[in-house]
Design an enzyme around this catalytic site. Sequence first.
Site, mmCIF file in Angstrom:
data_model
loop_
_atom_site.group_PDB
_atom_site.id
_atom_site.type_symbol
_atom_site.label_atom_id
_atom_site.label_comp_id
_atom_site.label_asym_id
_atom_site.label_seq_id
_atom_site.Cartn_x
_atom_site.Cartn_y
_atom_site.Cartn_z
ATOM 1 N N SER A 11 8.825 3.215 1.153
ATOM 2 C CA SER A 11 8.000 3.917 0.159
ATOM 3 C C SER A 11 6.762 4.441 0.856
ATOM 4 O O SER A 11 6.441 4.051 1.978
ATOM 5 C CB SER A 11 7.599 2.960 -0.969
ATOM 6 N N ILE A 32 6.088 -1.155 2.295
ATOM 7 C CA ILE A 32 4.950 -0.654 1.517
ATOM 8 C C ILE A 32 3.815 -0.334 2.478
ATOM 9 O O ILE A 32 3.570 -1.077 3.435
ATOM 10 C CB ILE A 32 4.482 -1.673 0.457
ATOM 11 N N VAL A 65 5.117 -4.233 6.012
ATOM 12 C CA VAL A 65 3.896 -3.479 5.727
ATOM 13 C C VAL A 65 3.827 -2.312 6.702
ATOM 14 O O VAL A 65 3.977 -2.492 7.919
ATOM 15 C CB VAL A 65 2.650 -4.362 5.861
ATOM 16 N N LYS A 66 3.614 -1.111 6.158
ATOM 17 C CA LYS A 66 3.567 0.091 6.994
ATOM 18 C C LYS A 66 2.138 0.366 7.468
ATOM 19 O O LYS A 66 1.207 0.402 6.662
ATOM 20 C CB LYS A 66 4.093 1.308 6.209
ATOM 21 N N ILE A 67 2.024 0.559 8.784
ATOM 22 C CA ILE A 67 0.737 0.901 9.398
ATOM 23 C C ILE A 67 0.954 2.150 10.248
ATOM 24 O O ILE A 67 1.911 2.207 11.030
ATOM 25 C CB ILE A 67 0.209 -0.248 10.275
#
Length: 915
Positions: free
Chosen positions: A44, A108, A139-141
């Site tokens: 997402s 996310i 977790v997207k970074i």
Amino acid sequence: MSNPLVELAKTGQSVWFDQMERKLLTSGGLQRMIDEDDLRGLTSNPTIFEKAIGGSEDYDNQLRELASQSKSADDIYDELVLEDIANAADVFRSVYDKTQGGDGFVSIEVSPLLARDTAGTLAEAKRIFARLGRPNVMVKIPATPEGIPAIEEALAAGININITLIFSNDVYAQVIEAYLRGLERRVEQNLPIGDIASVASFFVSRIDSKADAELKDAPELQGKIAIANAKMAYQLFKRVFSSERFKKLADKGARVQRPLWASTGTKNKAYSDVLYLETLIGPDTVNTVPPATYDAFKDHGKVAVAIEDDLAGAERVLREFEERGHSLEKITTQLTEEGVDSFEASFASLMSTIEARRDDAIHRLGERISMHLGAYQADCDAAVQRADKEKFVERIWKKDATLWKDAPEHKKIIDNSLGWLTVAETMQKRVDELTQFAESVKGEFEDVIVLGMGGSSLCSEVTRRVFGEMQGYPRLGVLDSTVPEAVRILEGRLNLERTLFLVASKSGGTTEPQMFHRYFYDRVKALKGDRAGENFVAITDPDTQLVRDAERDGFRKIFLNMADIGGRYSALSYFGMLPAAIAGYDVAAILERAVHTEHVARVPSARKNPPATLGAAIGALALKGRDKLTLITPAPLDTLGLWIEQLVAESTGKEGKGIVPIAGEPQLDARDYGNDRLFVSVRIEGSGDTARLRELADAGHPVIDYVLEDKNSLGEVFFTFEFATAVAGAFLGIDAFDQPNVQESKDNTKRLLEEFRSTGKMTTNNQQVSVDSDEVPALLAKVKAGDYVALTEYFAELPSRDKVLAEIRAELGHGLQVATTSGYGPRFLHSTGQLHKGGADNGVFLQLTGGGVDDVSLPGEPFGFETLSRAQAIGDFESLATRHRRAVSINLGEDVERGLQKLAEVVKNARGAKV
């Protein structure tokens, strides 16, 4: 027949779905994709959630519930988004368990606003991962210079990380290094690493979009740069994750950090719609696929390992690209910046959408504007769909002038006319300035009088009627008439030494405020001498003549308004809010409601945006012939109709088009209204005649009922109608921000006054007639269905005269079954005057003049207000005559009341004769 998506898994490539919306969960669709297609994960991003929350009703009930608990927009974001991610992770948990933690991940993104903040990104990653508490969440970074240190720290903290926005192999190498260092640090601390997962999201098709634009002279290279770049990335992946360094980590349980091919939807329609899947199939990879591409591959995708096909050719393509003078490094750097900016914009838009939906849930704007459109419902639905398709709302907020006009001369005007969109927020920051000034003057003055015209004064007409007189504060009044009787009546009730005059003019050169200033300054100076300026305040744009005049005369204060706001859109600026503050009104509450409405109006979907829906309905119905916008504004909102009238008429009445606002019309039998009406009622909750509205709807007329919560909702209604007018103007295809025909009447007036200065007289070819002239019934005989009859009065406004004018309008409306308007001059010249000249040829005009000749002198001029008013009336009529409008100028005589009664009889007899 085999399913290509299922076959992909057999090659060692996992398919993830690049989409998230609540109905995927509630419909069971996500589980079906897992069962039928061997779907193994989901990604997402802010853009996806913006569309999901802003474009569906799936979140409405929860959002309303959270809003009722006074949750902030940030809290609501967490509740909505994290609930979806948690539920999706639970659906994928079976995949995670089946693959022993190798797949089944849901990603996310941290707030893109933190993309350049290492510490902030790390803190947010830790918070999200802990809050969700599921092992199959990533977790997207972003792979920005600031993001890469946060990636290493997050991995070292045991968080699953999806590194996003990787375009170049140089950056990819840094991402791999961050992964390895994060794991190595855990090993050094004797911490487990076998349950940590990470993917490196390498973006593909966007590179071709950029490169292809540079390769118009080398079409043989088009569509190949991105794939070649990705193939080199896969080679880097193989080298590193087969190295001795990684083998040491693998012995401790480490997993490879798989390349994830992102941005794999085909953007160039000349290419295969599955190009970026079929060419990138390979072991230990992931492809996150957008919905359309997912369906296409399932339908006709071909499965074969291709990621290492023709590596020499890939190297050659990249080499030739550079040899031709292009730079892949430049493209990838630019794409990273654009990607961050794009996600920032999407995230900001998402938060605005949540804020808007929160505000709408609290203030129920969508519920309080009810539409009963009958046979026109389909037309309005189609208009809303068009607004969404053509991105009306998004373009308004981007200040895209082409929504209205493409011509450079219009774009220049529009570009400098949209400051009203955010002026309420600007003025919120200046509430202390307004209230402090109000407190500083309230003990000195009994009255505060706005000397202005049109948009500079009509807001004050509304606020003074709605709020009345506040104890301990000056009484608010307005002078917008040059008729000497009106000037004399106002002056007669004022203690000039205890009156504060607000000279209001956007341009600073409008004739009427200039003359009002000169007259009252001279009168106060006779009482206070050099201290006369203490009784004057200016509101104007920067660097105008009014600024210079105010400085010369020692005005108490000059308030410089925002130059990018047109007069009729200025209600929420200094022009409307300063007089309100001085009168003791709660400008903080008014502006708060306006800001809430601004948030609501940012929702991209017109269907979920009440101001946009209102504008679409007004515009669509006007195009269907329902162009008489009949305003029903019961007390205390009775003067609101005048403000809406000037906004709509001056904004839309041009190029032979226009919406005709009908304000203050006497009530007629529902059968007396023609098929050109759209009724819009604006009322405070608990007021108004709802039975009357039902009667109109039952008679087949479209009806919109807008209910305000309370008096402070004026801020809401001002913004709502400004936004709706801008939308309606786009439907009509006109520039909603110019007034091309207003200047003509001004020029006529200026010419007449110059003549008077030179010769002591004014000449015109247009003659007036007496009230009993045959020309009056002859003109009325020309009225036809779809017309409107406009009464324009050049005499002082008095209740007794208003009563007779209402009787005349009722006679005309009942007898001729047409709409009627009434406007006092010269006020209407800054309102409906533009529509009269620039709109459609469906107006019939009765100009009414009269009264005694007891003039009021103007300092420094050989004429007084009587001559000025008469020049304005003549100039106005000349403009109508040059356009061959059906019009007559009637002299009612010295006794205006008696003349009006005679006119009423003439109209009644003319109606009888026509019947």
